[in-house]
Design a protein around this motif. Structure first.
Motif, PDB file in Angstrom:
ATOM      1  N   TRP A  11     -24.828  21.113 -24.186  1.00  0.00           N
ATOM      2  CA  TRP A  11     -25.252  20.757 -22.834  1.00  0.00           C
ATOM      3  C   TRP A  11     -24.722  19.382 -22.457  1.00  0.00           C
ATOM      4  O   TRP A  11     -24.212  19.182 -21.344  1.00  0.00           O
ATOM      5  N   VAL A  14     -20.869  19.560 -21.902  1.00  0.00           N
ATOM      6  CA  VAL A  14     -20.493  20.202 -20.638  1.00  0.00           C
ATOM      7  C   VAL A  14     -20.770  19.272 -19.459  1.00  0.00           C
ATOM      8  O   VAL A  14     -19.931  19.098 -18.569  1.00  0.00           O
ATOM      9  N   ILE A  15     -21.949  18.664 -19.432  1.00  0.00           N
ATOM     10  CA  ILE A  15     -22.317  17.798 -18.306  1.00  0.00           C
ATOM     11  C   ILE A  15     -21.436  16.557 -18.264  1.00  0.00           C
ATOM     12  O   ILE A  15     -21.004  16.122 -17.187  1.00  0.00           O
ATOM     13  N   GLN A  16     -21.104  15.984 -19.427  1.00  0.00           N
ATOM     14  CA  GLN A  16     -20.218  14.823 -19.430  1.00  0.00           C
ATOM     15  C   GLN A  16     -18.802  15.190 -19.018  1.00  0.00           C
ATOM     16  O   GLN A  16     -18.058  14.334 -18.513  1.00  0.00           O
ATOM     17  N   SER A  17     -18.430  16.461 -19.181  1.00  0.00           N
ATOM     18  CA  SER A  17     -17.094  16.907 -18.793  1.00  0.00           C
ATOM     19  C   SER A  17     -16.927  17.014 -17.281  1.00  0.00           C
ATOM     20  O   SER A  17     -15.814  17.238 -16.793  1.00  0.00           O
ATOM     21  N   TRP A  18     -18.019  16.854 -16.529  1.00  0.00           N
ATOM     22  CA  TRP A  18     -17.930  16.921 -15.069  1.00  0.00           C
ATOM     23  C   TRP A  18     -17.121  15.769 -14.487  1.00  0.00           C
ATOM     24  O   TRP A  18     -16.687  15.832 -13.346  1.00  0.00           O
ATOM     25  N   GLY A  19     -16.939  14.700 -15.243  1.00  0.00           N
ATOM     26  CA  GLY A  19     -16.058  13.629 -14.796  1.00  0.00           C
ATOM     27  C   GLY A  19     -16.679  12.251 -14.778  1.00  0.00           C
ATOM     28  O   GLY A  19     -17.898  12.095 -14.641  1.00  0.00           O
ATOM     29  N   LEU A  22     -19.054  10.451 -11.957  1.00  0.00           N
ATOM     30  CA  LEU A  22     -20.509  10.560 -11.911  1.00  0.00           C
ATOM     31  C   LEU A  22     -21.226   9.398 -12.599  1.00  0.00           C
ATOM     32  O   LEU A  22     -22.448   9.293 -12.497  1.00  0.00           O
ATOM     33  N   SER A 136     -29.596  12.983 -15.256  1.00  0.00           N
ATOM     34  CA  SER A 136     -28.825  11.770 -15.529  1.00  0.00           C
ATOM     35  C   SER A 136     -28.897  11.376 -17.004  1.00  0.00           C
ATOM     36  O   SER A 136     -27.928  10.866 -17.561  1.00  0.00           O
ATOM     37  N   TYR A 139     -26.366  13.438 -18.883  1.00  0.00           N
ATOM     38  CA  TYR A 139     -25.001  12.977 -18.612  1.00  0.00           C
ATOM     39  C   TYR A 139     -24.702  11.675 -19.352  1.00  0.00           C
ATOM     40  O   TYR A 139     -23.599  11.505 -19.892  1.00  0.00           O
TER      41      TYR A 139
END
Length: 227
Positions: A11, A14-19, A22, A136, A139
């Motif tokens: 999880w 994946v969330i850190q891969s959003w860029g 953020l 948050s 992330y």
């Protein structure tokens, strides 16, 4: 290694891969869940809006922080960036991770404010902030998903207790003398401190896995990697 944590670490990945874009908004949302931020807004609520609401928020924050600290000591659970070097510690934390204090306090504080506002928009704002503050923390790499979920759960139970028990408790306290009220406050506070001390004493010989410290040290700016 822990298969349960191995599955949850995805999880964070994946969330850190959003860029990286953020990082700023997620850091700001995380700040809205900081105890330091709440200590700024509590006096404003008390003096500029509603003294009863300010006192209610303050009591809930202090109680939530105490319960969260005790739970963290009891679970001795790592942060994601301690556990897996692939997770970036965008925000560094030195305490144990379970449950998430930001997620728990978001429910207790923003939920308490919604109770005080008594408007639909207040609840919409509160639920939005509860969700985004929890997100948050994933992330930023400082909490696993189950840290956030447990934080929300504890916060929700505390908020339910406030809604159901506030008036009966206020009436009960009002029937007591000032000396008795002060004694009750000391007993409650002392009980929380005693429970925390007993838990810490029971883990006095516990040693963190070496790879936790090694991974945490990578992100430590100065001093100990974790405490």
């Amino acid at each position: 290694m822990n298969p349960f944590l191995d599955s949850l670490i995805q999880w964070n990945a994946v969330i850190q891969s959003w860029g990286d874009w953020l990082t700023a908004p997620m850091s700001f949302l995380s700040f809205l869940g900081n105890e330091e931020f709440y200590l700024l807004i509590m006096p404003a609520i008390y003096w500029c809006w509603d003294a009863a609401a300010g006192l209610r928020v303050g009591v809930m924050l202090l109680l939530s922080a105490g319960i969260n600290s005790i739970a963290k000591l009891a679970f001795h659970s790592p942060r994601p960036f301690w556990y897996d070097s692939k997770v970036s510690a965008i925000s560094h934390e030195r305490s144990f991770g379970l449950p998430s204090g930001h997620s728990q306090n978001a429910v207790t504080v923003w939920g308490t404010m919604a109770v005080s506002i008594r408007k639909r928009w207040g609840w919409i704002l509160a639920f939005t902030l509860m969700f985004l503050i929890g997100l948050s923390r994933l992330y930023l790499g400082v909490h696993f998903l189950h840290d956030v979920l447990l934080g929300w759960t504890i916060g929700a139970l505390m908020l339910w207790g406030l809604i159901r028990l506030e008036e009966p408790v206020k009436k009960w306290l009002a029937s007591k003398s000032l000396r008795s009220q002060i004694g009750i406050i000391f007993i409650v506070s002392g009980t929380l401190i005693l429970i925390g001390a007993l838990i810490q004493f029971s883990f006095s010989d516990w040693q963190a896995p070496e790879f936790w410290e090694a991974n945490a040290q990578v992100w430590a700016e100065e001093g100990e990697a974790f405490d």
